[in-house]
Design a protein around this motif. Structure first.
Motif, short mmCIF file in Angstrom:
data_model
loop_
_atom_site.label_atom_id
_atom_site.label_comp_id
_atom_site.label_asym_id
_atom_site.label_seq_id
_atom_site.Cartn_x
_atom_site.Cartn_y
_atom_site.Cartn_z
N LEU A 16 0.78 -1.37 -0.10
CA LEU A 16 0.06 -0.09 -0.12
C LEU A 16 0.99 1.21 -0.09
O LEU A 16 1.98 1.39 0.58
N GLY A 17 0.19 2.46 -0.45
CA GLY A 17 1.03 3.64 -0.70
C GLY A 17 0.86 4.41 0.48
O GLY A 17 1.30 5.59 0.80
N ARG A 18 -0.45 4.40 1.21
CA ARG A 18 -0.48 4.89 2.47
C ARG A 18 -0.24 4.37 3.67
O ARG A 18 -0.50 3.35 3.71
N VAL A 19 0.15 5.21 4.69
CA VAL A 19 0.24 4.67 6.18
C VAL A 19 -0.87 4.03 6.79
O VAL A 19 -1.76 4.53 6.66
N VAL A 20 -0.84 2.56 7.01
CA VAL A 20 -1.70 1.97 7.89
C VAL A 20 -1.17 1.45 8.86
O VAL A 20 -0.20 0.49 8.76
N LEU A 21 -1.56 1.24 10.14
CA LEU A 21 -0.93 0.60 11.26
C LEU A 21 -2.03 -0.59 11.61
O LEU A 21 -2.96 -0.33 11.87
N ILE A 22 -1.16 -1.60 11.87
CA ILE A 22 -1.95 -2.88 12.32
C ILE A 22 -1.06 -3.07 13.62
O ILE A 22 0.01 -3.45 13.41
N ALA A 28 3.21 -0.24 4.86
CA ALA A 28 3.95 0.62 3.95
C ALA A 28 3.77 1.98 4.49
O ALA A 28 3.07 2.74 3.81
N THR A 29 4.41 2.46 5.50
CA THR A 29 4.26 3.51 6.18
C THR A 29 4.69 5.05 5.69
O THR A 29 4.49 5.89 6.02
N LEU A 30 5.39 5.10 4.47
CA LEU A 30 6.07 6.16 4.06
C LEU A 30 5.06 6.61 2.61
O LEU A 30 4.63 5.62 1.91
N GLY A 494 0.13 10.64 7.46
CA GLY A 494 0.92 12.14 7.31
C GLY A 494 2.40 11.82 7.22
O GLY A 494 2.93 10.70 7.38
N ARG A 495 3.18 12.65 7.52
CA ARG A 495 4.61 12.68 7.51
C ARG A 495 5.27 11.80 8.66
O ARG A 495 6.04 11.02 8.58
N LEU A 496 4.53 12.38 9.78
CA LEU A 496 5.33 11.78 11.10
C LEU A 496 4.22 10.77 11.92
O LEU A 496 4.37 9.93 12.66
N LEU A 497 2.92 10.88 11.52
CA LEU A 497 1.80 10.28 12.29
C LEU A 497 0.95 9.34 11.16
O LEU A 497 0.47 9.95 10.18
N THR A 498 0.48 8.07 11.42
CA THR A 498 -0.52 7.48 10.51
C THR A 498 -1.32 6.81 11.71
O THR A 498 -1.17 6.25 12.68
N LEU A 499 -2.63 6.70 11.28
CA LEU A 499 -3.74 6.33 11.98
C LEU A 499 -4.64 5.58 11.25
O LEU A 499 -5.02 5.65 9.90
N ASN A 500 -5.10 4.45 11.76
CA ASN A 500 -6.06 3.57 11.35
C ASN A 500 -7.29 3.14 12.41
O ASN A 500 -7.00 2.71 13.36
N ALA A 501 -8.46 3.25 12.08
CA ALA A 501 -9.62 3.02 12.94
C ALA A 501 -10.70 2.26 12.03
O ALA A 501 -11.06 2.65 10.79
N GLN A 502 -11.26 1.42 12.68
CA GLN A 502 -12.07 0.17 11.97
C GLN A 502 -13.27 -0.17 13.15
O GLN A 502 -12.98 -0.36 13.96
#
Length: 667
Positions: A16-22, A28-30, A494-502
């Motif tokens: 993935l191209g967007r940052v997603v955290l599990i 693919a955080t950058l 974003g540049r420093l922070l990534t968020l994911n909510a489901q």
């Protein structure tokens, strides 16, 4: 399964191209990364072809959570990716250790180093997910207990991809609650790699690999062979094991075609302690697995039409003793041989109204056993593996799947809608239909909102149907499980922070579990336990601190919560699997630099499982020296030496220390 999961840029499950955290593992955080670390295609004439020359914007790399290829920006589903960087950093000895840090995944470990592990997603069970190796379905229709028996080591793996929720129209009917795909490395340069490790409880092992790459102006050829050995006393009573593996992969690419092939073998002998029943603390098991597949991808009509045929074969053999050393059916000893073979073809077309994909998959499952299946005439008996016993029972069934899907691609909106038509001769042979719709909306460059609706079905395993011993009893009258999953979520990168909510709601019918039906029962019975609904939420955040040039390089935290409701007409006094879900799971990870090439990673996990389990904390750490051609590490599993249980009465060991290193040399 179809080869839409290959390492190529138009493949399913590319990075993935967007940052997603599990959990604590980034997806693919950058917004950009080295092209050598992502899934790209040298066939297509776009930015992805510049694999070895410069950085590529991941938003423009083709990925998909559908059957047709989409870029990360277009995709309507969220595919979580455990990257190569994550694999190198975390304190993990096996794939199951990596997945433990993922909030939506439940890992119930019996033996160390993944010798036997039950993996489930979003409150489901271990039989309800599809597991793939380089896109090839290696799930075991005999039992999901052996599904995590992989012929590859962590050093062989490029990334692990996870899709949560019912996904029948993408992966077939076995993807009841999700799918996990392991993608191996394909080095661009010829090299040799050697590693060794050792530690607590008499643990020692090693591995080696050799890779040959040939790059010409008109084609590329790559071959790689790896193997390894590991053994340990296990840290608890009757948990010793010996584990051997080998894996070969190759691929050939030119302007219009890509061929890929793989073959693997694993061999495990292990004490099974109280793996299947606390009443028998001296069980024993030996398993062997053989896999082979070949697939092709043909790019036609200026890359607007891609056709992907696949052939595959898997064989699993299993020797089980209820009492270690006691032979014969009367003592609970069984032998099984499971063969799965099939073929698939998938095609997708890009045209004015979007992208359309159609496909078909025919999968044949055949078991020979001393215990599972229908009784064979004596003239058809076959010699059991490494035994004087004979396979006198047999089971056969054929699974046929037809797929169709269309993707509408707008500036800020993607709509993916598809249908699986499936029939299985193990049921009534009639076609059943499983639709799915995924929608994503991108209000800004950094935000994505998504929603999905998908249906799935699971046919009972041969263990569910035919097991009969002192501890367990199957049921040939079991109905297939049915599931409908709804998901909503939001993602920020974003540049420093990534968020994911489901948020998800899974509505299950005719769910299967192994239960005690009376208060005095001593034998688990496989039963359709009725309606089982899971409602869950999860939230993950990752801070990438490297741009701030501080000793702290990354911090991540994730939390998942599930509430389950159960309605049944049966009396149930104890559940073995389905009702023992994780109510709470919290994960955290901290990475920091120490000096020069030395860094450390700390991992914390807290979880509370229902059905009588005590919640527990677990802290792991890894200290690593990383140089361009070699690495050294010391890691500690369970620093606080807490004795805990993931499943049944299988007690896990305390502090487990390991040390090792690897060296990679160019040829």
């Amino acid at each position: 399964m179809f080869k839409q999961f290959s390492r190529k840029g138009y493949a399913l499950f590319a990075v993935l191209g967007r940052v997603v955290l599990i959990g604590t593992l980034s997806v693919a955080t950058l917004s950009n990364a080295k092209a050598s670390s992502i899934s790209v295609s040298p066939i297509q004439n776009d930015s992805a072809t510049q694999r070895h020359s410069k950085d590529i914007l991941l938003d423009e790399v083709s990925i998909t959570g559908a059957r047709a290829p989409l870029t990360a920006r277009q995709s309507a589903r969220i595919v979580t990716v455990i990257t190569r960087e994550d694999i190198q950093r975390v304190a993990a000895a096996s794939v199951n250790d990596l997945l433990k840090q993922t909030t939506g995944v439940d890992v119930r470990q019996r033996g160390g180093f993944g010798v036997q592990t039950d993996i489930s997603i979003n409150g489901g069970t271990f039989d309800q997910i599809t597991i793939l190796l380089n896109g090839v379905n290696i799930s075991n229709p005999q039992t999901g207990h052996n599904a995590a028996d992989f012929p590859v080591s962590l050093q062989d793996i490029e990334r692990i991809e996870i899709l949560e929720g019912a996904s029948a129209r993408i992966f077939g009917s076995s993807a009841f609650s999700g799918a996990i795909n392991i993608v191996t490395r394909a080095d661009s340069e010829s090299n040799v790699r050697v590693s060794a490790e050792g530690g607590s409880f008499g643990t020692f092992g090693g591995s080696a690999a050799v890779s040959h790459a040939l790059q010409q102006s008109s084609y590329r050829l790559h071959n790689q062979l790896s193997g390894g050995y590991l053994q340990t006393d296990g840290g608890t009573d009757n948990s010793d094991f010996k584990k051997r593996r080998g894996f070969y992969q190759g691929d050939y690419t030119n302007r219009l075609m890509h061929l890929q092939w793989q073959a693997g073998i694993t061999s495990q002998d292990y004490g099974a302690n109280t793996f299947y029943s606390a009443a028998y603390p001296n069980q024993y098991e030996e398993t062997r697995r053989y896999i082979a597949s070949v697939n092709a991808q043909f790019v036609l009509m200026d890359s607007r039409l891609i056709i992907q045929p696949t052939l595959y074969w898997n064989r699993s053999t299993d020797h089980y003793q209820l009492i270690r050393g006691e032979v014969g059916a009367s003592n609970g000893e069984n032998y099984h041989r499971m063969d799965v073979y099939g073929g698939a073809i998938n095609a997708h077309l890009t045209w004015a109204l979007g992208k359309t994909s159609v496909g078909a998959d025919i999968r044949r499952e055949h078991i020979l056993s001393t215990a599972y299946g229908e009784v064979l005439p004596e003239s058809q008996w076959k010699q059991a593996w490494d035994s004087e016993r004979v396979y006198d029972k047999e089971g056969r069934r054929t699974n046929t799947s037809l797929f169709i899907e269309h993707n509408v691609l707008l500036d800020r909106v993607t709509i993916s809608a598809g249908l699986l038509a499936n029939k299985n001769t193990g049921l009534d042979g009639d076609f059943r239909f499983y639709p799915g719709v995924d929608v994503s909306y991108r209000p800004t460059e950094h935000w994505k909102l998504f929603a999905s609706f998908n249906k799935a079905l699971r046919v009972p395993t041969y263990t569910d149907l035919y097991t009969s011993n002192r501890a367990q009893r199957g049921d040939t009258n079991l109905k297939p499980e049915r599931n409908t999953t709804y998901k909503l979520g939001a993602q920020y990168g974003g540049r420093l922070l990534t968020l994911n909510a489901q948020f998800f709601y899974s509505r299950g019918r005719n769910m299967i579990d192994w239960v005690y039906e009376t208060e005095t029962a001593t034998q688990y019975h496989a039963l359709n336990i009725g309606e089982l609904d899971n409602i869950g939420v999860s939230a993950d955040a990752k801070f990438d601190l490297k741009p701030l040039h501080t000793p702290l390089t990354a911090f991540a935290i994730g939390y998942a919560y599930i509430h389950q409701t159960h309605e049944t007409e049966h009396q149930i006094f104890k559940s073995l699997y389905a009702l023992e879900y994780l109510r709470h799971k919290l994960t955290a990870r901290l990475d920091h630099h120490i000096v020069s090439h030395l860094s450390a990673t700390w991992q914390l996990r807290w979880q509370e499982r229902m059905n009588g389990y005590h919640p527990y904390w677990k802290l792991d750490a890894k200290l690593q020296w990383t140089a361009p051609s070699y690495s050294l590490y010391v890691q500690a599993d369970n620093l606080t030496a807490h004795r805990y249980y993931d499943i049944g009465g299988v007690r896990q060991p305390g502090l487990w220390l390991m040390a090792g290193g690897s060296i990679r040399l160019k040829l």
